[in-house]
Design a protein around this motif. Structure first.
Motif, short mmCIF file in Angstrom:
data_model
loop_
_atom_site.label_atom_id
_atom_site.label_comp_id
_atom_site.label_asym_id
_atom_site.label_seq_id
_atom_site.Cartn_x
_atom_site.Cartn_y
_atom_site.Cartn_z
N GLN A 123 26.92 30.59 54.93
CA GLN A 123 26.52 29.85 56.13
C GLN A 123 25.69 30.74 57.07
OE1 GLN A 123 29.77 28.57 58.56
NE2 GLN A 123 28.50 27.17 59.75
N ALA A 124 26.14 31.98 57.23
CA ALA A 124 25.40 32.91 58.09
C ALA A 124 24.02 33.18 57.51
CB ALA A 124 26.18 34.21 58.26
N ALA A 125 23.95 33.32 56.18
CA ALA A 125 22.67 33.56 55.52
C ALA A 125 21.74 32.36 55.71
CB ALA A 125 22.87 33.84 54.04
N ARG A 126 22.30 31.17 55.64
CA ARG A 126 21.52 29.95 55.79
C ARG A 126 20.95 29.85 57.21
NH1 ARG A 126 25.47 26.15 54.79
NH2 ARG A 126 25.82 27.18 52.80
N MET A 127 21.73 30.29 58.18
CA MET A 127 21.27 30.21 59.58
C MET A 127 19.97 30.97 59.79
SD MET A 127 24.69 30.61 61.95
CE MET A 127 24.83 32.34 61.64
N VAL A 128 19.78 32.03 59.02
CA VAL A 128 18.56 32.84 59.20
C VAL A 128 17.62 32.69 58.00
CG1 VAL A 128 19.64 34.51 60.75
CG2 VAL A 128 19.75 34.89 58.29
N ASP A 129 17.79 31.60 57.25
CA ASP A 129 16.93 31.30 56.10
C ASP A 129 16.93 32.39 55.04
OD1 ASP A 129 16.14 28.96 57.39
OD2 ASP A 129 14.57 30.05 58.50
N CYS A 130 18.09 32.98 54.79
CA CYS A 130 18.17 34.05 53.80
C CYS A 130 19.12 33.72 52.65
CB CYS A 130 18.61 35.36 54.45
SG CYS A 130 17.33 36.08 55.49
N GLU A 131 19.45 32.42 52.48
CA GLU A 131 20.45 32.11 51.45
C GLU A 131 19.94 32.42 50.05
OE1 GLU A 131 18.79 29.97 53.36
OE2 GLU A 131 19.16 27.88 52.77
N GLY A 132 18.62 32.46 49.88
CA GLY A 132 18.06 32.79 48.57
C GLY A 132 18.04 34.28 48.28
N LEU A 133 18.45 35.09 49.24
CA LEU A 133 18.32 36.54 49.09
C LEU A 133 19.66 37.24 48.89
CD1 LEU A 133 15.89 37.14 52.12
CD2 LEU A 133 15.27 36.73 49.73
N LEU A 134 20.73 36.46 48.74
CA LEU A 134 22.08 37.05 48.80
C LEU A 134 22.36 38.12 47.76
CD1 LEU A 134 24.09 33.84 49.75
CD2 LEU A 134 24.03 35.97 51.06
N ASP A 135 21.70 38.05 46.60
CA ASP A 135 22.00 39.03 45.56
C ASP A 135 21.00 40.19 45.52
OD1 ASP A 135 24.35 37.70 44.69
OD2 ASP A 135 23.06 36.17 43.74
#
Ligand code: ADP
Ligand code: MG
Length: 393
Positions: A123-135
């Motif tokens: 959710q935090a990653a999504r807030m800053v448009d980084c959900e595609g970068l998690l790995d």
């Protein structure tokens, strides 16, 4: 109303060097507070005291009415037990950890085991448009992405307070605007309480619900952006928030004049702290408030008119940044290219011209030889600040 967060009488010294000097800072819950000041005035040290990374010698800090530091009684809640998020200028991501682990780090340190599994990181990653970068690892990210991950890490534990230490300074201009806007939107959505440190007045105006201008470890003015913008309490503040033009005034038997001898009527200006019988004063003026004219006759009625000579002009697209000299004063203004372009291109340094301004735009202070002001006006000179959007309407 008492503040839910407060810093009072805070003192931090390194040896004999008093860096934070009896500082008071009440912060309302949900407020976005900007600490604005030049390099070395104690901004980072103040944040580090709030975070529990430094131990102050005096004063107290309380969050949500709970005392977390008090020099007198020895209360000092350790950093990891203060529910605070931090975002640094240098991003400070762990290079050997993936984005997922970096964002989750505060949850791990605070032993928030549930949050590690319940999707908080995503959710935090999504807030800053980084959900595609998690790995990915930090070295596989651009500067803007790294700072967005750092923002997610600062917010993931839903902290009581989020501290930002010049988080935009290392980004190039375009990214700086993007990340700034993202921080602004996140604050609107999530309503966290923030203390955001910067030396950049346009960031301060854009983000701050209130702005605290710091000078040598103290707060010089603490107010809403509109008040700071319109009524700076001192020449130091005026210079720091974009009133980069300084006009020296001398009082003769027939009123105030510039060093060049032009008369300046101060009856409509905001005059602060100048003694009744004072003979010298310093007037501050924004470059946007200064108009360029081919001759004194062309100035609008009611304006203060100064004789001047052209020093330099630089093309900026829709405008020219023009430097002029009038007596002892070097002044900067922004002239419309449509209006002045043709004349300027035919001009040369040394040409006699005129400038004028509405006297109500002047902010007048006692004339003090203050080294801090000189440093500030040097930096302010390079930035002709546009009127913040909030205030332009
Ligand atoms: N760990 C330290 N030891 C000694 N002096 C320090 C330390 N940290 C900061 N200072 C001094 O404190 C002053 C304020 O520093 P700082 O809070 O980093 O200012 P700012 O963030 O406003 O640029 C500076 O003069 C700096 O040299
Ligand atoms: Mg700093």
């Amino acid at each position: 109303m008492t503040s839910r967060f407060s810093v009072s009488g805070l003192v931090k010294k390194y040896g004999d060097n008093v860096v934070v000097d009896d500082l008071d800072l009440p912060i309302e819950e949900g407020e976005f507070l900007v600490l604005l000041g030049p390099s070395g005035c104690g901004k980072t040290t103040t944040l580090r005291c709030l975070a529990g990374l430094e131990t102050p010698q005096g004063g107290s800090i309380s969050f949500k009415d709970e005392l977390i530091f008090d020099a007198e009684s020895g209360v000092n809640v350790p950093a990891h037990r203060r529910n605070i998020g931090m975002v640094f200028q240098s991003y400070a991501l762990w290079p050997h950890m993936t984005v997922r682990k970096n964002i989750g780090y505060p949850l791990k340190v605070r032993k928030m085991k549930e949050a590690l599994k319940d999707g908080s990181i995503e959710q935090a990653a999504r807030m800053v448009d980084c959900e595609g970068l998690l790995d990915r690892y930090p070295s596989q990210l651009s500067g803007g992405q790294q700072q967005r991950v750092a923002v997610a890490r600062g917010l993931v534990s839903r902290p009581d307070l989020v501290l930002f230490d010049e988080p935009l300074s290392n980004l190039d201009a375009r990214l700086r605007d993007q990340v700034r806007s993202q921080i602004h939107q996140l604050h609107q959505q999530l309503g966290f309480t923030a203390v955001f440190v910067t030396h950049d007045q346009s960031e301060a105006f854009a983000l701050g619900d209130r702005i605290a201008i710091m000078k040598a470890g103290k707060i010089e003015q603490y107010d809403e952006p509109e008040h700071v913008f319109e009524t700076p309490v001192s020449e130091y503040v005026a210079a720091f928030i974009g009133m980069s033009n300084r006009i020296e005034l001398l009082r003769g038997h027939d009123g105030w004049r510039t060093t060049k001898g032009d008369a300046v009527d101060l009856s409509r200006a905001l005059v602060r702290g100048v003694p009744d019988r004072g003979t010298e004063a310093a007037a501050r003026l924004r470059p946007d408030d200064l108009l360029l004219h081919a001759s004194t006759a062309e100035a609008p009625a009611g304006n203060v008119v100064l004789h001047a000579e052209l020093v330099d002009f630089e093309y900026g697209g829709r405008y020219y940044d023009v430097t002029v000299r009038s007596g002892e004063d070097t002044l900067l203004l922004r002239a419309s290219a449509a209006e002045h372009g043709v004349t300027l291109k035919k001009s040369a340094p040394g040409d006699q011209i005129a400038v004028s301004f509405d006297p109500s735009a002047l902010r007048v202070y006692p004339d003090q030889a203050d080294a801090a002001i000189d440093t500030v006006s040097q930096t302010a000179k390079t930035a002709v600040a546009p009127v913040p959007a909030k205030l332009a309407s």
